[in-house]
Motif scaffolding. Structure first.
Motif, short mmCIF file in Angstrom:
data_model
loop_
_atom_site.label_atom_id
_atom_site.label_comp_id
_atom_site.label_asym_id
_atom_site.label_seq_id
_atom_site.Cartn_x
_atom_site.Cartn_y
_atom_site.Cartn_z
N ALA A 1 61.70 75.71 -22.09
CA ALA A 1 62.82 76.57 -22.48
C ALA A 1 62.44 78.04 -22.38
O ALA A 1 63.25 78.87 -21.94
CB ALA A 1 63.28 76.22 -23.90
N ALA A 2 61.23 78.38 -22.76
CA ALA A 2 60.77 79.77 -22.66
C ALA A 2 60.72 80.23 -21.21
O ALA A 2 61.12 81.34 -20.88
CB ALA A 2 59.39 79.93 -23.32
N LEU A 3 60.24 79.35 -20.34
CA LEU A 3 60.18 79.68 -18.91
C LEU A 3 61.59 79.83 -18.34
O LEU A 3 61.86 80.75 -17.57
CB LEU A 3 59.40 78.61 -18.15
N ALA A 4 62.50 78.96 -18.73
CA ALA A 4 63.88 79.03 -18.26
C ALA A 4 64.57 80.30 -18.74
O ALA A 4 65.46 80.83 -18.07
CB ALA A 4 64.66 77.79 -18.71
N ALA A 5 64.16 80.81 -19.91
CA ALA A 5 64.75 82.03 -20.46
C ALA A 5 64.24 83.29 -19.78
O ALA A 5 64.78 84.37 -19.99
CB ALA A 5 64.49 82.09 -21.96
N GLY A 6 63.16 83.14 -18.98
CA GLY A 6 62.67 84.31 -18.25
C GLY A 6 61.21 84.62 -18.41
O GLY A 6 60.69 85.52 -17.76
N ALA A 7 60.52 83.90 -19.26
CA ALA A 7 59.08 84.13 -19.42
C ALA A 7 58.35 83.58 -18.19
O ALA A 7 58.78 82.60 -17.59
CB ALA A 7 58.56 83.44 -20.68
N ASP A 8 57.26 84.23 -17.84
CA ASP A 8 56.43 83.75 -16.73
C ASP A 8 55.41 82.73 -17.23
O ASP A 8 54.88 81.94 -16.44
CB ASP A 8 55.71 84.92 -16.08
N ALA A 9 55.13 82.77 -18.52
CA ALA A 9 54.20 81.83 -19.14
C ALA A 9 54.57 81.71 -20.61
O ALA A 9 55.28 82.55 -21.16
CB ALA A 9 52.76 82.32 -18.99
N ALA A 10 54.09 80.64 -21.24
CA ALA A 10 54.37 80.42 -22.65
C ALA A 10 53.06 80.10 -23.36
O ALA A 10 52.35 79.19 -22.95
CB ALA A 10 55.37 79.27 -22.83
N ALA A 11 52.77 80.85 -24.40
CA ALA A 11 51.57 80.62 -25.20
C ALA A 11 51.95 79.80 -26.43
O ALA A 11 53.07 79.88 -26.92
CB ALA A 11 50.96 81.96 -25.63
N ALA A 12 51.02 78.99 -26.90
CA ALA A 12 51.28 78.16 -28.07
C ALA A 12 49.99 77.95 -28.83
O ALA A 12 48.93 77.78 -28.24
CB ALA A 12 51.86 76.82 -27.64
N GLY A 13 50.09 77.94 -30.14
CA GLY A 13 48.93 77.68 -30.99
C GLY A 13 49.14 76.46 -31.85
O GLY A 13 48.48 75.44 -31.71
N SER A 14 50.13 76.54 -32.74
CA SER A 14 50.40 75.45 -33.68
C SER A 14 50.71 74.15 -32.96
O SER A 14 50.33 73.07 -33.43
CB SER A 14 51.57 75.81 -34.60
N LEU A 15 51.40 74.22 -31.83
CA LEU A 15 51.75 73.02 -31.06
C LEU A 15 50.52 72.20 -30.74
O LEU A 15 50.56 70.98 -30.74
CB LEU A 15 52.47 73.43 -29.77
N PHE A 16 49.41 72.88 -30.46
CA PHE A 16 48.19 72.18 -30.06
C PHE A 16 47.20 72.00 -31.21
O PHE A 16 46.11 71.49 -31.02
CB PHE A 16 47.51 72.95 -28.93
N THR A 17 47.60 72.40 -32.42
CA THR A 17 46.69 72.33 -33.56
C THR A 17 47.16 71.37 -34.65
O THR A 17 46.37 70.61 -35.18
CB THR A 17 46.49 73.73 -34.17
N PHE A 18 48.44 71.43 -34.98
CA PHE A 18 48.96 70.63 -36.09
C PHE A 18 49.60 69.36 -35.58
O PHE A 18 50.34 69.36 -34.59
CB PHE A 18 49.95 71.44 -36.93
N TYR A 19 49.36 68.25 -36.28
CA TYR A 19 49.81 66.95 -35.80
C TYR A 19 50.45 66.15 -36.92
O TYR A 19 49.93 66.10 -38.04
CB TYR A 19 48.62 66.19 -35.22
N GLY A 20 51.54 65.50 -36.61
CA GLY A 20 52.13 64.52 -37.51
C GLY A 20 52.92 65.07 -38.67
O GLY A 20 53.07 66.27 -38.86
#
Length: 138
Positions: free
Chosen positions: A99-118
């Motif tokens: 969604a971020a790329l479709a909105a116009g970003a060239d890249a999307a950074a993420a932290g919590s997505l790859f850290t917190f689970y369940g």
């Protein structure tokens, strides 16, 4: 000065943005712990003038919430700058990256997505599989 010394591709500007009480986008300073008077458009003009090689755009409101990026903010900033744009703040699931790329970003950074689970948001550093990444479409 830095751009001449290191080259534009090596200089990244981080633009922290927070909505004010009237839902207007405002620059945010962590150092000053609040919003700044400089209008976002004016600051983006300065970024263009300086010739920054990349802009890291952080939505302070969405950061850590894992409810998706501020897509309107990404669209607005994309309309004002040509430099590569990296969206930051809000990713909670893999489709948020698309969604971020479709909105116009060239890249999307993420932290919590790859850290917190369940359900209990246990700390478990994880990454999507190659197949999951290839399945994303902007």
């Amino acid at each position: 000065q830095f751009i001449q010394a290191f080259g534009a591709a090596s200089v990244v500007g981080c633009v922290n943005v927070k909505k004010d009480a009237q839902a207007n986008y405002r620059l945010y300073s962590y150092r000053q712990a609040g919003v700044l008077d400089t209008p976002l458009s004016e600051h983006l003009g300065l970024c263009r003038e300086l010739g920054l090689g990349e802009i890291l755009l952080q939505s302070v409101d969405c950061d850590g919430q894992m409810q998706g990026y501020d897509l309107q903010l990404i669209q607005r900033v994309r309309a004002e700058i040509d430099a590569p744009l990296v969206a930051l703040g809000g990713a909670g699931k893999l489709p948020d990256l698309s969604a971020a790329l479709a909105a116009g970003a060239d890249a999307a950074a993420a932290g919590s997505l790859f850290t917190f689970y369940g359900k209990y948001r246990a700390v478990l550093i994880t990454y999507p599989s190659h197949q999951e990444i290839r399945g994303l479409t902007p």
